[in-house]
Write a protein that holds these residues in place. Structure first.
Motif, PDB file in Angstrom:
ATOM      1  N   CYS A 257      -5.961   8.626  13.037  1.00 33.45           N
ATOM      2  CA  CYS A 257      -5.213   9.664  13.739  1.00 33.45           C
ATOM      3  C   CYS A 257      -3.977   9.105  14.458  1.00 33.45           C
ATOM      4  O   CYS A 257      -2.855   9.565  14.220  1.00 33.45           O
ATOM      5  CB  CYS A 257      -6.148  10.402  14.701  1.00 33.45           C
ATOM      6  N   PRO A 258      -4.106   8.109  15.336  1.00 33.46           N
ATOM      7  CA  PRO A 258      -2.909   7.561  15.974  1.00 33.46           C
ATOM      8  C   PRO A 258      -1.913   6.950  14.980  1.00 33.46           C
ATOM      9  O   PRO A 258      -0.690   7.062  15.175  1.00 33.46           O
ATOM     10  CB  PRO A 258      -3.463   6.484  16.911  1.00 33.46           C
ATOM     11  N   LEU A 292      -1.691  -0.116   4.295  1.00 35.80           N
ATOM     12  CA  LEU A 292      -2.347  -0.678   3.117  1.00 35.80           C
ATOM     13  C   LEU A 292      -3.493  -1.616   3.490  1.00 35.80           C
ATOM     14  O   LEU A 292      -4.367  -1.892   2.656  1.00 35.80           O
ATOM     15  CB  LEU A 292      -1.321  -1.399   2.238  1.00 35.80           C
ATOM     16  N   GLN A 293      -3.524  -2.071   4.743  1.00 34.23           N
ATOM     17  CA  GLN A 293      -4.652  -2.864   5.215  1.00 34.23           C
ATOM     18  C   GLN A 293      -5.897  -2.000   5.430  1.00 34.23           C
ATOM     19  O   GLN A 293      -6.986  -2.514   5.633  1.00 34.23           O
ATOM     20  CB  GLN A 293      -4.299  -3.574   6.526  1.00 34.23           C
ATOM     21  N   HIS A 294      -5.729  -0.684   5.365  1.00 30.09           N
ATOM     22  CA  HIS A 294      -6.867   0.230   5.483  1.00 30.09           C
ATOM     23  C   HIS A 294      -7.399   0.660   4.117  1.00 30.09           C
ATOM     24  O   HIS A 294      -8.371   1.414   4.053  1.00 30.09           O
ATOM     25  CB  HIS A 294      -6.476   1.461   6.299  1.00 30.09           C
ATOM     26  N   GLU A 295      -6.778   0.213   3.058  1.00 28.92           N
ATOM     27  CA  GLU A 295      -7.224   0.571   1.707  1.00 28.92           C
ATOM     28  C   GLU A 295      -8.528  -0.148   1.382  1.00 28.92           C
ATOM     29  O   GLU A 295      -8.630  -1.373   1.528  1.00 28.92           O
ATOM     30  CB  GLU A 295      -6.139   0.202   0.701  1.00 28.92           C
ATOM     31  N   ASP A 296      -9.514   0.595   0.953  1.00 24.42           N
ATOM     32  CA  ASP A 296     -10.798  -0.006   0.602  1.00 24.42           C
ATOM     33  C   ASP A 296     -10.603  -0.990  -0.549  1.00 24.42           C
ATOM     34  O   ASP A 296     -10.013  -0.641  -1.582  1.00 24.42           O
ATOM     35  CB  ASP A 296     -11.780   1.096   0.188  1.00 24.42           C
ATOM     36  N   TRP A 302     -10.403   5.079   2.498  1.00 23.05           N
ATOM     37  CA  TRP A 302      -9.543   4.369   3.446  1.00 23.05           C
ATOM     38  C   TRP A 302     -10.370   4.023   4.669  1.00 23.05           C
ATOM     39  O   TRP A 302     -11.099   4.856   5.197  1.00 23.05           O
ATOM     40  CB  TRP A 302      -8.316   5.219   3.770  1.00 23.05           C
ATOM     41  N   LEU A 303     -10.273   2.786   5.108  1.00 22.02           N
ATOM     42  CA  LEU A 303     -11.149   2.241   6.125  1.00 22.02           C
ATOM     43  C   LEU A 303     -10.756   2.713   7.521  1.00 22.02           C
ATOM     44  O   LEU A 303      -9.574   2.903   7.821  1.00 22.02           O
ATOM     45  CB  LEU A 303     -11.102   0.711   6.083  1.00 22.02           C
ATOM     46  N   LEU A 304     -11.747   2.843   8.404  1.00 21.96           N
ATOM     47  CA  LEU A 304     -11.484   3.188   9.789  1.00 21.96           C
ATOM     48  C   LEU A 304     -10.640   2.121  10.472  1.00 21.96           C
ATOM     49  O   LEU A 304      -9.806   2.428  11.331  1.00 21.96           O
ATOM     50  CB  LEU A 304     -12.801   3.350  10.550  1.00 21.96           C
ATOM     51  N   PHE A 349      -5.279  11.158   6.041  1.00 23.45           N
ATOM     52  CA  PHE A 349      -4.181  10.737   6.894  1.00 23.45           C
ATOM     53  C   PHE A 349      -3.467   9.478   6.411  1.00 23.45           C
ATOM     54  O   PHE A 349      -2.244   9.380   6.559  1.00 23.45           O
ATOM     55  CB  PHE A 349      -4.677  10.543   8.319  1.00 23.45           C
ATOM     56  N   TYR A 350      -4.185   8.485   5.856  1.00 28.16           N
ATOM     57  CA  TYR A 350      -3.452   7.297   5.396  1.00 28.16           C
ATOM     58  C   TYR A 350      -2.597   7.604   4.171  1.00 28.16           C
ATOM     59  O   TYR A 350      -1.400   7.272   4.152  1.00 28.16           O
ATOM     60  CB  TYR A 350      -4.396   6.105   5.199  1.00 28.16           C
TER      61      TYR A 350
END
Length: 388
Positions: A257-258, A292-296, A302-304, A349-350
């Motif tokens: 969200c942020p 892209l660091q949140h990409e599984d 997409w990672l928390l 969101f990502y």
């Protein structure tokens, strides 16, 4: 008809799409249309359905659904509506004619249902009669001002939900007074609440700069939807750029969200002003590297939190819980459990924030035919008229 952001597909776009849609498929609950979990192992969830619908629409994947399936999805959403027009999960709540000041816990749910029905292009079952007191511009003005704007993030969430419902009342039920109330009641109140020193809403009342940003991105879509100018853009840009962390995120360890909020503001500032455009573009590139660091790594959602972060780096973000009466809101924290790794919101969101960055920069390698439906106001931007 929504025009895609770009005509062709890059390899980066195809990967973002695949990762997001894989999670939506994995969260499917049973055989009936519209039923999804919010996270692995969880129950059927309205938020899984509403967020999953937006992911599918973002990538044009709703075209694979038949009209009958979309009708069934809409009926599932309509089942959450009271005959008075608001939406709530509890049937006992839906059975009561609540006063406007009793609706605080239900604005967010109402907003989500209306956005989802907008995506499906199917109206709610009942007129939005609960809004009738707010059709008086003076009453709506006072209603906006009554919130504690030292928590801009929480207050602006409620105001965006109200604007969503008034726009739906105007468009689906032909209530022209809703437009007048927004233009002559809500906007004047919001103009008084803008802090021109920061470009954010609520910071003059004690909201810190980050809280102000997270509130402001809930207010600016109202301005875009009503074709109203946003003021203090240069100070907004200075504030937003100052909040970006060295890793490109807008929250310690990253948070859907942020992070979306920061990317939304960067993208829209770039569309509205040339002030510090080079800095805004550099910030957008840093943000893309962060997202892209949140990409599984296994290509499913997409990672928390960032892949390269550890629990001690995380800071749980607040989820605002409103009491049934008054305007008191409590913060609930639930993102620090290392076993919780993905939720459906992140897979909306990502990718959505990546779409915004590609629109801003145009040369990222992640360009593609993202569909940003502005009827869902988190996807309403300064440039929405160009793609509608």
């Amino acid at each position: 008809m929504i025009k895609p952001l770009f005509a062709g597909e890059t390899e980066g776009y195809r990967r973002v799409k695949s990762t997001a849609l894989s999670f939506v498929r994995a969260m499917k609950f049973g055989e009936r249309p519209g039923r999804y979990r919010k996270e692995s192992g969880g129950p059927e969830s309205f938020y899984g359905s509403y967020h999953g619908l937006h992911v599918l629409d973002l990538f044009g994947a709703l075209e694979a659904f038949s009209p009958a399936e979309l009708d069934a999805w809409a009926e599932y959403l309509r089942d959450g509506q009271s005959e008075y027009g608001f939406f709530a999960a509890d049937p006992a709540v839906r059975s009561k004619p609540l006063e406007i000041n009793d609706l605080e816990p239900y604005w967010h749910t109402t907003r989500g249902h209306l956005w989802a029905l907008r995506i499906l292009e199917r109206p709610p079952r009942f007129p939005l009669r609960f809004l009738e007191p707010l059709l008086d511009p003076a009453v709506l003005y006072r209603w906006v001002r009554r919130y504690d704007w030292s928590n801009s993030w929480a207050a602006a969430n409620q105001v965006l939900a109200c604007a969503t419902a008034l726009l739906a009342m105007r468009d689906w039920f032909g209530v022209s007074e809703a437009e007048r109330a927004l233009q002559t009641g809500m906007i004047p109140a919001l103009e008084e609440l803008l802090d021109e020193r920061t470009g954010y809403w609520g910071t003059q009342f004690g909201a810190d700069l980050a809280n102000g940003l997270f509130g402001t991105i809930h207010i600016t879509p109202i301005y875009f939807a009503l074709d109203r100018p946003v003021r203090a853009l240069e100070h907004n840009a200075d504030s937003t750029l100052s909040l970006q962390r060295p890793d490109g995120s807008f929250w310690p360890g990253g948070s859907d969200c942020p992070d979306f909020d920061g990317a939304y503001m960067l993208s829209n500032l770039a569309a509205l002003t040339e002030y510090r455009r080079g800095d805004l573009d550099m910030a957008a590139r840093r943000y893309l590297e962060h997202a892209l660091q949140h990409e599984d790594p296994h290509g499913c959602g997409w990672l928390l939190h960032r892949r390269d972060s550890r629990p001690e780096n995380w800071r749980s973000r607040p989820h605002w819980i409103w009491e049934p009466e008054g305007t008191h809101v409590a913060a609930e924290y639930r993102d620090e459990d290392p076993s919780r790794t993905h939720i459906m919101l992140g897979s909306w969101f990502y990718p959505l924030s990546i779409a915004l960055v590609t629109h801003q920069l145009g040369d990222t390698g992640y360009e593609g035919p993202y569909r940003l439906n502005p009827q869902s106001l988190h996807q309403c931007n300064a440039f929405s008229q160009e793609i509608a």
